[in-house]
Scaffold this motif. Structure first.
Motif, mmCIF file in Angstrom:
data_model
loop_
_atom_site.group_PDB
_atom_site.id
_atom_site.type_symbol
_atom_site.label_atom_id
_atom_site.label_comp_id
_atom_site.label_asym_id
_atom_site.label_seq_id
_atom_site.Cartn_x
_atom_site.Cartn_y
_atom_site.Cartn_z
ATOM 1 N N TYR A 11 0.800 -1.214 0.000
ATOM 2 C CA TYR A 11 0.000 0.000 0.000
ATOM 3 C C TYR A 11 0.832 1.262 0.000
ATOM 4 O O TYR A 11 0.303 2.364 0.059
ATOM 5 C CB TYR A 11 -0.939 0.014 1.213
ATOM 6 C CG TYR A 11 -1.840 -1.188 1.257
ATOM 7 C CD1 TYR A 11 -2.603 -1.549 0.159
ATOM 8 C CD2 TYR A 11 -1.910 -1.980 2.396
ATOM 9 C CE1 TYR A 11 -3.422 -2.665 0.192
ATOM 10 C CE2 TYR A 11 -2.726 -3.097 2.444
ATOM 11 C CZ TYR A 11 -3.489 -3.426 1.323
ATOM 12 O OH TYR A 11 -4.287 -4.523 1.353
ATOM 13 N N ILE A 12 2.147 1.141 -0.028
ATOM 14 C CA ILE A 12 3.008 2.323 -0.018
ATOM 15 C C ILE A 12 3.072 2.897 -1.424
ATOM 16 O O ILE A 12 3.355 2.161 -2.376
ATOM 17 C CB ILE A 12 4.418 1.967 0.482
ATOM 18 C CG1 ILE A 12 4.318 1.519 1.940
ATOM 19 C CG2 ILE A 12 5.365 3.136 0.343
ATOM 20 C CD1 ILE A 12 5.624 1.079 2.527
ATOM 21 N N PRO A 13 2.791 4.202 -1.629
ATOM 22 C CA PRO A 13 2.818 4.771 -2.974
ATOM 23 C C PRO A 13 4.198 4.672 -3.594
ATOM 24 O O PRO A 13 5.211 4.713 -2.910
ATOM 25 C CB PRO A 13 2.407 6.244 -2.738
ATOM 26 C CG PRO A 13 1.759 6.265 -1.403
ATOM 27 C CD PRO A 13 2.413 5.172 -0.605
ATOM 28 N N GLY A 14 4.226 4.599 -4.921
ATOM 29 C CA GLY A 14 5.493 4.576 -5.649
ATOM 30 C C GLY A 14 5.837 3.191 -6.140
ATOM 31 O O GLY A 14 5.295 2.195 -5.672
ATOM 32 N N ASN A 15 6.711 3.118 -7.130
ATOM 33 C CA ASN A 15 7.088 1.830 -7.680
ATOM 34 C C ASN A 15 8.250 1.183 -6.945
ATOM 35 O O ASN A 15 8.626 0.062 -7.243
ATOM 36 C CB ASN A 15 7.438 1.973 -9.164
ATOM 37 C CG ASN A 15 8.559 2.990 -9.391
ATOM 38 O OD1 ASN A 15 9.287 3.353 -8.460
ATOM 39 N ND2 ASN A 15 8.700 3.453 -10.609
ATOM 40 N N GLN A 16 8.848 1.877 -5.970
ATOM 41 C CA GLN A 16 9.886 1.336 -5.096
ATOM 42 C C GLN A 16 11.138 0.913 -5.855
ATOM 43 O O GLN A 16 11.908 0.094 -5.381
ATOM 44 C CB GLN A 16 9.338 0.136 -4.302
ATOM 45 C CG GLN A 16 8.203 0.484 -3.367
ATOM 46 C CD GLN A 16 8.624 1.381 -2.225
ATOM 47 O OE1 GLN A 16 9.748 1.312 -1.786
ATOM 48 N NE2 GLN A 16 7.744 2.214 -1.749
ATOM 49 N N LYS A 17 11.371 1.450 -7.038
ATOM 50 C CA LYS A 17 12.552 1.084 -7.795
ATOM 51 C C LYS A 17 13.729 2.012 -7.506
ATOM 52 O O LYS A 17 14.875 1.604 -7.603
ATOM 53 C CB LYS A 17 12.240 1.103 -9.296
ATOM 54 C CG LYS A 17 11.313 -0.016 -9.747
ATOM 55 C CD LYS A 17 11.128 0.026 -11.244
ATOM 56 C CE LYS A 17 10.230 -1.104 -11.715
ATOM 57 N NZ LYS A 17 10.035 -1.077 -13.179
ATOM 58 N N HIS A 18 13.462 3.258 -7.189
ATOM 59 C CA HIS A 18 14.526 4.233 -7.026
ATOM 60 C C HIS A 18 14.394 4.937 -5.673
ATOM 61 O O HIS A 18 13.293 5.188 -5.196
ATOM 62 C CB HIS A 18 14.474 5.288 -8.146
ATOM 63 C CG HIS A 18 14.538 4.711 -9.522
ATOM 64 N ND1 HIS A 18 15.715 4.433 -10.161
ATOM 65 C CD2 HIS A 18 13.553 4.350 -10.379
ATOM 66 C CE1 HIS A 18 15.472 3.933 -11.354
ATOM 67 N NE2 HIS A 18 14.160 3.866 -11.515
ATOM 68 N N LEU A 19 15.529 5.247 -5.097
ATOM 69 C CA LEU A 19 15.535 6.075 -3.893
ATOM 70 C C LEU A 19 15.333 7.528 -4.295
ATOM 71 O O LEU A 19 15.903 7.998 -5.286
ATOM 72 C CB LEU A 19 16.871 5.931 -3.155
ATOM 73 C CG LEU A 19 17.121 4.610 -2.420
ATOM 74 C CD1 LEU A 19 18.554 4.555 -1.929
ATOM 75 C CD2 LEU A 19 16.160 4.449 -1.260
ATOM 76 N N THR A 20 14.537 8.253 -3.538
ATOM 77 C CA THR A 20 14.278 9.656 -3.817
ATOM 78 C C THR A 20 15.241 10.532 -3.020
ATOM 79 O O THR A 20 16.005 10.051 -2.175
ATOM 80 C CB THR A 20 12.834 10.012 -3.459
ATOM 81 O OG1 THR A 20 12.646 9.828 -2.036
ATOM 82 C CG2 THR A 20 11.851 9.121 -4.207
ATOM 83 N N LEU A 21 15.191 11.837 -3.298
ATOM 84 C CA LEU A 21 16.030 12.779 -2.564
ATOM 85 C C LEU A 21 15.697 12.752 -1.086
ATOM 86 O O LEU A 21 16.598 12.769 -0.229
ATOM 87 C CB LEU A 21 15.852 14.192 -3.128
ATOM 88 C CG LEU A 21 16.554 15.326 -2.376
ATOM 89 C CD1 LEU A 21 18.061 15.096 -2.348
ATOM 90 C CD2 LEU A 21 16.226 16.675 -3.006
ATOM 91 N N ASN A 22 14.412 12.689 -0.748
ATOM 92 C CA ASN A 22 14.014 12.638 0.662
ATOM 93 C C ASN A 22 14.520 11.369 1.341
ATOM 94 O O ASN A 22 14.887 11.390 2.525
ATOM 95 C CB ASN A 22 12.489 12.727 0.775
ATOM 96 C CG ASN A 22 11.962 14.090 0.373
ATOM 97 O OD1 ASN A 22 12.680 15.079 0.485
ATOM 98 N ND2 ASN A 22 10.729 14.144 -0.098
ATOM 99 N N ASP A 23 14.523 10.257 0.594
ATOM 100 C CA ASP A 23 15.048 9.006 1.154
ATOM 101 C C ASP A 23 16.523 9.145 1.481
ATOM 102 O O ASP A 23 16.985 8.687 2.539
ATOM 103 C CB ASP A 23 14.850 7.860 0.159
ATOM 104 C CG ASP A 23 13.388 7.508 -0.042
ATOM 105 O OD1 ASP A 23 12.588 7.857 0.841
ATOM 106 O OD2 ASP A 23 13.047 6.904 -1.066
ATOM 107 N N ARG A 24 17.282 9.770 0.583
ATOM 108 C CA ARG A 24 18.730 9.899 0.798
ATOM 109 C C ARG A 24 19.042 10.873 1.937
ATOM 110 O O ARG A 24 19.995 10.665 2.687
ATOM 111 C CB ARG A 24 19.396 10.348 -0.504
ATOM 112 C CG ARG A 24 19.378 9.259 -1.581
ATOM 113 C CD ARG A 24 20.153 9.673 -2.826
ATOM 114 N NE ARG A 24 20.356 8.534 -3.704
ATOM 115 C CZ ARG A 24 19.534 8.183 -4.694
ATOM 116 N NH1 ARG A 24 18.459 8.915 -4.928
ATOM 117 N NH2 ARG A 24 19.795 7.125 -5.439
#
Length: 437
Positions: A4-17
């Motif tokens: 249920y988490i939005p996004g395709n979960q393939k790439h880390l985003t700027l906020n994730d980093r």
């Protein structure tokens, strides 16, 4: 990982980093960071090792800023290189010490050889750390480096100029003779490319031949980009439009999504009550199954489970990928079936024509090409209130809000955050939002 988490979960985003950088400074383990970001711990480990920055720090070294030997503080050697006969200077202060000394051992930090692989969150103060070669992880620098690599790896073609020239000498003359790319590749297998690649090279102007030289290319119009459809056909079992028609319902809810411009990922989830002509819209940060599910859960919490069942008993929607998990939409927070989802036939948006007509009123305020990036749910509620306060001929001049107030009740309308607008203040133009910013 939650589905249920939005996004395709393939790439880390700027906020994730940035989150990774902050947590490394706190000493958080890769496992805990990965759990929060719904990633595998190896993903975090690879990210840190790949994008860590090298920092040459000269303070704390002995005499020579480039001496990395672990014995440099106590070494008494002189003239280890044997080049100068009367050299009385200690080798530890010589720039060539590490290259010539047979007893050289590079000073290493265990923190850099295993997790976390960086100096972020190190308990030693920088002034007291004798390691000259340090590594740090910076979220913004890592994201910038990653984006540059992502773009560079996808630009250009996998071929040298000489190879391209050789292929061009074969392809272009034959195209001028009226041959098709398929015909050329069939007769010349040594070209070692696909038909699609040849069309791409011609379209990008990499070959002498141009699109206008192709027999039929100039006649074709650009293809329209259709909404991504559901790939798992098993979800349509007992949920097709024919199954929906067999119910012979007088009142149901139609559901769809309205997309923003290409600059924004935000989407509007729209719902339309066919009996009351009541229109609802909810802002989604991403057009995904999880985002739609979270909106349904939020509505169930506001209304209550049994009120939700009575209001959204049957829902008709299209085959967009965001509606590709009907079981999660039909199952409530407490595990009770709260709704029944049905799908229109492919490319038959007219089967839910009521909500399509409501979208025309929405587009009066938010024309096509409008970005939803700076739109808030408060703005969306304002637009919905003005649409629901517009009299309808099919309702004998009454507004959808007035009809819904009788059939659904005031409590449900408050849960939807709806309120009436005075007739002379109803505004269905883009100025409605612009004047509120």
């Amino acid at each position: 990982m939650s589905k249920y988490i939005p996004g395709n979960q393939k790439h880390l985003t700027l906020n994730d980093r940035i989150y990774i950088e902050n947590e490394l400074a706190k000493g958080t383990t890769f496992k805990d960071i990965a759990a929060f970001l719904c990633k595998d711990p190896t993903t975090i480990s690879k990210e840190v090792r790949t994008h860590r920055l090298s920092d040459w720090y000269h303070k704390g070294t002995f005499y020579n800023a480039k001496n990395f030997c672990i014995h440099r503080y106590h070494c008494q050697k002189t003239n280890a290189c044997g080049k100068i006969l009367l050299c009385g200077i200690k080798c530890a202060s010589c720039p060539t010490c590490n290259q010539t000394c047979k007893d050289f051992e590079k000073e290493r930090c265990k923190r850099l050889d295993k997790a976390p692989y960086v100096c972020n969150g190190c308990t030693k103060k920088i002034n007291h750390c004798t390691i000259a070669h340090k590594y740090y992880y910076n979220g913004r620098a890592a994201d910038r480096k990653y984006r540059e690599l992502l773009i560079s790896s996808r630009s250009g073609i996998n071929m040298t100029k000489h190879q391209l020239h050789q292929k061009d000498q074969i392809i272009s003359p034959l195209i001028e003779q009226g041959q098709s790319p398929y015909q050329i590749l069939t007769n010349h297998p040594e070209l070692d490319m696909s038909v699609r690649s040849m069309y791409t090279y011609i379209d990008k102007g990499l070959l002498t031949a141009r699109n206008i030289d192709l027999k039929r290319q100039a006649k074709f119009k650009p293809r329209k980009c259709h909404k991504t459809q559901i790939t798992d056909r098993s979800v349509f079992t007992h949920r097709t439009y024919s199954d929906f028609c067999s119910l012979d319902l007088s009142s149901f809810v139609e559901m769809d999504t309205v997309h923003s411009s290409r600059e924004s990922n935000k989407t509007l989830l729209t719902l339309f009550f066919t009996k009351e002509k009541l229109f609802l819209a909810f802002l989604l940060n991403r057009c995904t199954k999880g985002a739609v599910r979270l909106t349904f859960d939020r509505l169930e919490k506001r209304l209550g489970t049994y009120e939700f069942i009575s209001v959204f008993e049957n829902i008709l929607t299209d085959r967009g990928s965001e509606f590709g998990d009907p079981v999660s939409l039909e199952t409530g927070i407490q595990g009770i079936q709260r709704s029944s989802i049905y799908y229109c036939d492919p490319m038959r948006s007219g089967q839910k024509g009521a909500i399509e007509q409501a979208h025309t009123m929405l587009r009066m305020v938010l024309p096509k090409g409008t970005s939803f990036e700076f739109l808030t749910q408060w703005d969306v509620n304002l637009i919905v209130n003005h649409i629901n306060s517009t009299p309808r001929e099919i309702l004998s001049g009454r507004t959808p809000y007035e009809v819904a107030l009788e059939t659904l009740g005031e409590d449900i309308l408050k849960a939807f955050q709806l309120k009436p607008i005075e007739p002379d203040k109803v505004n269905l133009t883009p100025k409605l939002i612009r004047f509120n910013h």
